[in-house]
Motif scaffolding. Structure first.
Motif, PDB file in Angstrom:
ATOM      1  N   GLN A  56      56.158  50.626  38.842  1.00 54.85           N
ATOM      2  CA  GLN A  56      57.122  51.230  39.748  1.00 54.85           C
ATOM      3  C   GLN A  56      56.421  51.664  41.022  1.00 54.85           C
ATOM      4  N   GLY A  57      56.867  51.149  42.141  1.00 56.60           N
ATOM      5  CA  GLY A  57      56.246  51.501  43.403  1.00 56.60           C
ATOM      6  C   GLY A  57      56.647  50.549  44.501  1.00 56.60           C
ATOM      7  N   SER A  58      56.266  50.880  45.698  1.00 52.32           N
ATOM      8  CA  SER A  58      56.624  50.118  46.883  1.00 52.32           C
ATOM      9  C   SER A  58      55.471  49.244  47.353  1.00 52.32           C
ATOM     10  N   ALA A  59      55.826  48.123  47.982  1.00 54.19           N
ATOM     11  CA  ALA A  59      54.806  47.247  48.569  1.00 54.19           C
ATOM     12  C   ALA A  59      54.155  47.882  49.785  1.00 54.19           C
ATOM     13  N   ALA A  60      54.665  49.037  50.193  1.00 55.99           N
ATOM     14  CA  ALA A  60      54.074  49.767  51.310  1.00 55.99           C
ATOM     15  C   ALA A  60      53.171  50.903  50.838  1.00 55.99           C
ATOM     16  N   ASP A  61      53.018  51.055  49.515  1.00 56.42           N
ATOM     17  CA  ASP A  61      52.249  52.154  48.943  1.00 56.42           C
ATOM     18  C   ASP A  61      50.897  51.644  48.446  1.00 56.42           C
ATOM     19  N   PRO A  62      49.804  51.969  49.125  1.00 55.57           N
ATOM     20  CA  PRO A  62      48.487  51.463  48.717  1.00 55.57           C
ATOM     21  C   PRO A  62      48.108  51.841  47.292  1.00 55.57           C
ATOM     22  N   ALA A  63      48.490  53.046  46.848  1.00 56.33           N
ATOM     23  CA  ALA A  63      48.125  53.466  45.501  1.00 56.33           C
ATOM     24  C   ALA A  63      48.856  52.641  44.447  1.00 56.33           C
ATOM     25  N   ALA A  64      50.150  52.421  44.664  1.00 55.02           N
ATOM     26  CA  ALA A  64      50.923  51.606  43.733  1.00 55.02           C
ATOM     27  C   ALA A  64      50.405  50.177  43.718  1.00 55.02           C
ATOM     28  N   LEU A  65      50.057  49.660  44.876  1.00 53.92           N
ATOM     29  CA  LEU A  65      49.525  48.303  44.968  1.00 53.92           C
ATOM     30  C   LEU A  65      48.186  48.193  44.242  1.00 53.92           C
ATOM     31  N   ALA A  66      47.341  49.188  44.404  1.00 55.80           N
ATOM     32  CA  ALA A  66      46.041  49.159  43.727  1.00 55.80           C
ATOM     33  C   ALA A  66      46.229  49.102  42.217  1.00 55.80           C
ATOM     34  N   ALA A  67      47.198  49.874  41.711  1.00 61.15           N
ATOM     35  CA  ALA A  67      47.465  49.856  40.272  1.00 61.15           C
ATOM     36  C   ALA A  67      48.054  48.515  39.843  1.00 61.15           C
ATOM     37  N   GLY A  68      48.978  48.004  40.635  1.00 63.82           N
ATOM     38  CA  GLY A  68      49.622  46.747  40.278  1.00 63.82           C
ATOM     39  C   GLY A  68      48.706  45.555  40.346  1.00 63.82           C
ATOM     40  N   LEU A  69      47.770  45.575  41.280  1.00 68.97           N
ATOM     41  CA  LEU A  69      46.895  44.427  41.495  1.00 68.97           C
ATOM     42  C   LEU A  69      45.640  44.443  40.627  1.00 68.97           C
ATOM     43  N   ALA A 100      55.092  45.640  57.914  1.00 74.51           N
ATOM     44  CA  ALA A 100      54.045  46.595  57.538  1.00 74.51           C
ATOM     45  C   ALA A 100      53.645  46.446  56.069  1.00 74.51           C
ATOM     46  N   SER A 101      54.635  46.222  55.190  1.00 74.69           N
ATOM     47  CA  SER A 101      54.272  46.121  53.767  1.00 74.69           C
ATOM     48  C   SER A 101      53.561  44.810  53.452  1.00 74.69           C
ATOM     49  N   VAL A 102      53.756  43.790  54.270  1.00 75.74           N
ATOM     50  CA  VAL A 102      52.959  42.569  54.093  1.00 75.74           C
ATOM     51  C   VAL A 102      51.495  42.864  54.396  1.00 75.74           C
ATOM     52  N   PHE A 103      51.276  43.587  55.497  1.00 72.10           N
ATOM     53  CA  PHE A 103      49.898  43.983  55.830  1.00 72.10           C
ATOM     54  C   PHE A 103      49.294  44.818  54.706  1.00 72.10           C
ATOM     55  N   THR A 104      50.054  45.814  54.239  1.00 73.30           N
ATOM     56  CA  THR A 104      49.546  46.703  53.199  1.00 73.30           C
ATOM     57  C   THR A 104      49.259  45.946  51.907  1.00 73.30           C
ATOM     58  N   THR A 105      50.142  45.022  51.554  1.00 67.30           N
ATOM     59  CA  THR A 105      49.958  44.240  50.335  1.00 67.30           C
ATOM     60  C   THR A 105      48.719  43.364  50.414  1.00 67.30           C
TER      61      THR A 105
END
Length: 261
Positions: A56-69, A100-105
């Motif tokens: 659960q999280g947004s593609a704009a959230d670095p913490a959520a992305l780190a967990a997901g990836l 922005a979320s593409v950049f963050t992802t």
């Protein structure tokens, strides 16, 4: 960082994260990717349908992305912005999600050591007025010229992908899709919100079949097998006539062609 896209045809089971996988386009590809034997993880604020891993999280959230990836082999960015109450895309929200979320992802992918990315774009990068895209002679070498909020945001997202590929040695593949639909609705376009499935036509009346979910999934898998740098491909349905929009580059370089005819 190794510039190596570990694709399904070379290593078998691939761990794929889909940012925005609970949305319309993401939900079209998740079942097919899972059915192909790959480990699919959806990163989205909304729980996806079916039995699929969810962060659960947004593609704009670095913490959520780190967990997901964590532990992933590849990432697909398919996050979509919501339109306002009047149906018109909100500029701030659209640019936040679509650019922005593409950049963050992609930045989070780089940090996680994930070098293979697919960015879902759209034929909307081409202006639809005064001439609809179906009646224009465009291919992947044609300069995008959309100036509306959605089309311009998609144009900028592609630039973000190109920058990530060049700066970080990533393999970034942009898929410009057209009229994605469920297999059951094909060849019509059954976009949620439409009163009934639509049939897209060229100026001469030639129908343009929508892009079936199974063909979209096959294109994504082909993109995951591509290794090195940045490329853009047009991915859409095809009636085999050779008229209207062309998928020639995808056929030549990805070995992909729509099977639904």
């Amino acid at each position: 960082m190794t510039n190596w896209c570990r694709g399904p045809s070379t290593v078998g089971r691939v761990r794929i994260v889909i940012a925005g996988g609970s949305g319309y386009v993401g939900s079209l590809m998740v079942p097919g990717l899972a059915a192909a034997g790959h480990e699919v993880r959806v990163l989205d604020p909304v729980r996806p349908g079916g039995d699929v891993a969810w962060v659960q999280g947004s593609a704009a959230d670095p913490a959520a992305l780190a967990a997901g990836l964590d532990g992933a082999d590849a990432v697909i960015h398919a996050a979509m912005a919501r339109s306002g109450p009047d149906g018109v895309p909100d500029p701030a929200g659209s640019f936040s999600v679509l650019v922005a979320s593409v950049f963050t992802t992609l930045d989070a992918a780089r940090r996680a050591g994930v070098t293979c990315a697919v960015v879902i774009s759209s034929l909307s990068v081409f202006a639809s007025e005064p001439v609809p895209v179906t009646d224009r002679d465009v291919d992947e070498a044609s300069p995008p010229d959309a100036a509306d909020v959605y089309g311009l945001a998609k144009r900028l997202a592609e630039i973000v992908g190109q920058a990530a590929a060049r700066a970080h040695g990533m393999t970034v593949t942009v898929l410009r899709i057209g009229w994605p639909t469920t297999d059951s609705a094909w060849p019509a376009w059954a976009l949620p919100g439409l009163p009934e499935p639509a049939v897209i036509r060229c100026a001469d009346g030639t129908p343009v079949p929508a892009l079936a979910a199974s063909d979209l999934t096959a294109a994504v898998l082909a993109a995951l097998d591509r290794d090195g740098g940045f490329e853009v491909f047009h991915i859409l349905g095809d009636d085999g006539s050779g008229r209207c929009l062309s998928t020639a580059k995808a056929r030549a370089q990805l070995g992909w062609q729509p099977r639904r005819r």
